[in-house]
Design an enzyme around this catalytic site. Structure first.
Site, mmCIF file in Angstrom:
data_model
loop_
_atom_site.group_PDB
_atom_site.id
_atom_site.type_symbol
_atom_site.label_atom_id
_atom_site.label_comp_id
_atom_site.label_asym_id
_atom_site.label_seq_id
_atom_site.Cartn_x
_atom_site.Cartn_y
_atom_site.Cartn_z
ATOM 1 N N TYR A 72 0.750 -1.263 -0.315
ATOM 2 C CA TYR A 72 0.165 -0.322 -0.401
ATOM 3 C C TYR A 72 0.352 1.849 0.053
ATOM 4 O O TYR A 72 0.891 2.751 -0.259
ATOM 5 C CB TYR A 72 -1.099 -0.106 0.848
ATOM 6 C CG TYR A 72 -1.825 1.081 1.603
ATOM 7 C CD1 TYR A 72 -3.376 0.538 0.916
ATOM 8 C CD2 TYR A 72 -1.401 2.428 1.369
ATOM 9 C CE1 TYR A 72 -4.498 1.639 1.047
ATOM 10 C CE2 TYR A 72 -2.863 3.543 1.448
ATOM 11 C CZ TYR A 72 -4.134 2.489 1.348
ATOM 12 O OH TYR A 72 -5.383 3.931 1.044
ATOM 13 N N PHE A 124 -8.140 18.593 -25.218
ATOM 14 C CA PHE A 124 -8.409 17.113 -25.501
ATOM 15 C C PHE A 124 -10.013 17.087 -25.062
ATOM 16 O O PHE A 124 -10.405 18.101 -23.763
ATOM 17 C CB PHE A 124 -7.864 16.443 -25.122
ATOM 18 C CG PHE A 124 -8.394 14.945 -25.310
ATOM 19 C CD1 PHE A 124 -8.448 14.664 -26.124
ATOM 20 C CD2 PHE A 124 -9.173 14.075 -23.868
ATOM 21 C CE1 PHE A 124 -9.256 13.072 -26.678
ATOM 22 C CE2 PHE A 124 -9.706 12.650 -24.444
ATOM 23 C CZ PHE A 124 -10.169 12.762 -26.299
ATOM 24 N N ASP A 125 -11.510 16.735 -24.883
ATOM 25 C CA ASP A 125 -12.590 17.049 -24.192
ATOM 26 C C ASP A 125 -12.919 16.395 -23.755
ATOM 27 O O ASP A 125 -13.337 17.754 -22.237
ATOM 28 C CB ASP A 125 -13.520 15.725 -24.746
ATOM 29 C CG ASP A 125 -12.839 14.175 -25.231
ATOM 30 O OD1 ASP A 125 -12.151 14.102 -25.076
ATOM 31 O OD2 ASP A 125 -14.245 13.557 -25.429
ATOM 32 N N ASP A 215 -0.543 18.869 -21.689
ATOM 33 C CA ASP A 215 -0.920 17.469 -21.608
ATOM 34 C C ASP A 215 0.291 16.669 -22.352
ATOM 35 O O ASP A 215 -0.022 16.718 -23.144
ATOM 36 C CB ASP A 215 -2.548 17.945 -22.175
ATOM 37 C CG ASP A 215 -3.308 16.815 -22.653
ATOM 38 O OD1 ASP A 215 -2.631 15.235 -21.907
ATOM 39 O OD2 ASP A 215 -4.500 16.454 -22.950
ATOM 40 N N ALA A 217 -0.838 12.853 -23.069
ATOM 41 C CA ALA A 217 -0.304 11.600 -23.888
ATOM 42 C C ALA A 217 0.385 11.102 -25.222
ATOM 43 O O ALA A 217 1.179 10.024 -24.374
ATOM 44 C CB ALA A 217 -1.685 11.539 -23.918
ATOM 45 N N LYS A 258 -1.309 5.458 -23.499
ATOM 46 C CA LYS A 258 -0.710 5.688 -25.052
ATOM 47 C C LYS A 258 0.721 6.138 -24.981
ATOM 48 O O LYS A 258 0.976 4.601 -24.996
ATOM 49 C CB LYS A 258 -1.293 7.624 -25.533
ATOM 50 C CG LYS A 258 -2.304 7.890 -26.025
ATOM 51 C CD LYS A 258 -3.771 8.168 -24.953
ATOM 52 C CE LYS A 258 -4.721 8.486 -24.514
ATOM 53 N NZ LYS A 258 -5.424 8.993 -23.871
ATOM 54 N N HIS A 450 -21.177 11.738 -26.452
ATOM 55 C CA HIS A 450 -20.857 10.951 -27.398
ATOM 56 C C HIS A 450 -20.279 9.493 -26.901
ATOM 57 O O HIS A 450 -20.847 8.187 -27.483
ATOM 58 C CB HIS A 450 -19.233 11.379 -27.900
ATOM 59 C CG HIS A 450 -18.364 11.463 -27.285
ATOM 60 N ND1 HIS A 450 -17.767 12.374 -26.435
ATOM 61 C CD2 HIS A 450 -16.904 10.392 -27.244
ATOM 62 C CE1 HIS A 450 -16.150 12.356 -26.486
ATOM 63 N NE2 HIS A 450 -15.936 11.162 -26.177
HETATM 64 N N1 F0G Z 1 -5.459 14.286 -22.659
HETATM 65 C C1 F0G Z 1 -5.236 13.894 -24.497
HETATM 66 C C2 F0G Z 1 -4.671 14.341 -25.311
HETATM 67 C C3 F0G Z 1 -5.874 12.590 -24.891
HETATM 68 O O1 F0G Z 1 -6.272 12.314 -25.884
HETATM 69 C C4 F0G Z 1 -6.506 11.970 -23.690
HETATM 70 C C5 F0G Z 1 -7.350 10.695 -23.495
HETATM 71 C C6 F0G Z 1 -7.220 12.428 -21.949
HETATM 72 C C7 F0G Z 1 -6.122 13.255 -22.087
HETATM 73 C C8 F0G Z 1 -7.224 11.702 -21.548
HETATM 74 O O2 F0G Z 1 -6.485 10.253 -21.223
HETATM 75 O O3 F0G Z 1 -8.620 8.300 -21.484
HETATM 76 O O4 F0G Z 1 -5.921 7.828 -20.070
HETATM 77 O O5 F0G Z 1 -8.051 9.981 -19.331
HETATM 78 N N2 F0G Z 1 -7.683 10.411 -24.920
HETATM 79 C C9 F0G Z 1 -8.425 9.446 -25.604
HETATM 80 C C10 F0G Z 1 -8.582 9.028 -26.908
HETATM 81 C C11 F0G Z 1 -9.395 8.807 -24.517
HETATM 82 O O6 F0G Z 1 -9.058 7.760 -27.285
HETATM 83 O O7 F0G Z 1 -8.171 9.620 -27.359
HETATM 84 P P1 F0G Z 1 -7.121 9.625 -20.532
#
Ligand code: F0G
Length: 458
Positions: A72, A124-125, A215, A217, A258, A450
């Protein structure tokens, strides 16, 4: 004879996939309310819904899984991950989280208050969602060229420095907690951001004394484009470039699904100990104790190993050349796609592909449905449905671009699969003029609609 391009790995384990018939798929998609997120994976032949968490781990990652320490507190896996983040990315402090959006949730809980503005490049969304749910605003400062799907720009993900300056000139700086730069820029097509641009953003952040958050990813793919497109970096290693990118950042959020090539995981890394301590409170509350934060020890081990592998040139070249391979086949067939081809996905321009479907009838979603019916290929709409409604007016937002993203999982499919995908798209393209009707929404959530939207075919 010149050697053809060959993958920098061989395959040790396989997972069978099966094709369904067109008749079956017509039924499946109807039952799924025309939402591709509702389809069972066993009904998908080639799954390009996302490159997130869908990659194949290496044998070294799998052996790291066996060495996971599930304590833990103070697990060796935590220190392994800490060491990778320090040596590869250059951050002193970090907090594990279960995925990228959790990193956003924790970090933004510290940094964002109601009424704030967060400028950046096509957030990102989930990033936008985490900003808007705090009654703050994401201000998109991406360069205008990003909206032109065919114009060549080596770094189409760049922040428009003049737009960014205006945000600071027109608003009190206390309302701007940080600038966020997304590398690569997923929303506008997996397009990279140049080192030069990151440096210029950093200068503005310094001038106004605000933080720069990256960000991250797809940071390694971004580094590949810097190496191959930005002259000053052609002789630097990916690891050197990565170190330099993050030298300009105060903090990073990471979806490790990613560019750390794991199936689940994320983290926040930061330089400032005060920020680390503040974020730790929220991490414990939302994710878990600071030495595991929503991840198991074995996953932290695999993540640490993945960071090392993903920042090697040979891996990145294999990866990005495969995306390019699919893109070039589509260009040969005359299919309108976003150019230049991005790092992780092909983005089909649905407005050009289906000119007979009106924007109110969601052409990108319509196209994604057709691709599933035609070949069992699953992509995702990046258009008006994903853009959600305006939080104040509740009107539908129609973004400049209406795209279907075909994201390529890392080390998962072969180039024969890419040929199959290209043929699927070509077949739909050949009958594009017969597609005149789209879909309408019958049920939707207030944010991130979506994922769960229910649709009817018109
Ligand atoms: N930032 C970017 C640029 C992303 O593409 C994603 C996720 C996230 C943040 C959030 O990360 O999914 O680990 O919580 N993108 C995925 C996609 C879902 O399909 O592009 P997460």
């Amino acid at each position: 004879m010149e050697f053809p391009f060959a993958e920098s790995y061989k395959i040790k384990m396989v997972e069978p996939i099966k094709r369904t018939s067109i008749e079956e798929r017509i039924k499946i998609i109807k039952e799924a309310k025309y939402n591709l997120f509702n389809i069972r994976s066993k009904h998908v032949f080639i799954d390009l819904l996302t490159d997130s968490g869908t990659g194949a781990m290496s044998h070294n990652q799998w052996s790291e899984m066996m060495l996971g320490d599930e304590s833990y507190a103070g697990a060796s896996s935590y220190y392994k991950m800490k060491n990778a983040i320090k040596t590869i990315l250059g951050f002193e402090h970090f907090l594990p989280t279960h995925q990228g959006r959790a990193a956003e949730n924790v970090l933004f809980s510290v940094l964002i208050k109601e009424g704030d503005l967060v400028p950046g490049n096509s957030h990102f969304d989930t990033t936008k969602g985490h900003i808007e749910i705090r009654k703050a605003t994401a201000v998109d400062c991406t360069i205008d060229d990003a909206n032109d799907t065919t114009k060549y720009h080596p770094f189409k993900g760049n922040v428009d420095i003049n737009k960014l300056k205006k945000v600071f000139e027109n608003n009190p700086v206390e309302k701007i907690p940080f600038i966020i730069v997304t590398i690569t820029n997923n929303t506008s097509g997996g397009q990279p951001v140049s080192m030069q641009n990151i440096k210029e953003v950093k200068q503005i952040a310094d001038k106004y004394k605000v933080k720069l958050v990256i960000d991250s990813a797809r940071f390694a793919e971004n580094a590949y484009f810097i190496k191959t497109r930005e002259k000053a970096y052609e002789n630097k290693s990916i690891k050197e470039i990565v170190k330099e990118i993050f030298s300009y950042a105060d903090a990073m959020t990471m979806s490790s699904k990613k560019d750390a090539i794991v199936n689940m995981g994320g983290f926040i890394a930061m330089k400032d100990e005060k920020l680390f301590k503040e974020a730790s409170v929220f991490n414990i509350l939302f994710e878990g104790f600071i030495t595991y934060g929503g991840m198991s020890g074995r996953d932290m081990n695999a993540l640490a190993q993945g960071l090392d592998e993903a920042t090697e040139f040979d891996y990145l070249e294999t990866r990005i050349k495969q995306v390019e391979y699919l893109g070039n086949l589509l260009l040969e067939y005359g299919v309108p796609i976003l150019e230049p081809i991005g790092g992780h996905a092909i983005f089909v321009d649905a407005l050009k592909f289906l000119p007979n479907v009106s924007r109110e009838e969601f052409p990108a979603q319509t196209l994604a449905i057709e691709l599933f019916i035609e070949g069992g290929v699953r992509g995702v709409e990046i258009g008006a449905i994903m853009a959600d409604r305006d939080p104040i007016s509740r009107e539908n937002r129609f973004p400049e671009l209406e795209l279907v993203r075909l994201a390529i999982p890392r080390r998962t499919y072969t180039n024969n699969h890419m040929q199959y995908v290209a043929a699927t798209i070509k077949n739909v393209y050949d009958r594009r003029n017969d597609i005149k009707k789209g879909v309408k929404i019958v049920n939707e959530a207030p944010v991130l609609r979506h994922f769960t939207v229910e649709l009817e075919k018109l």
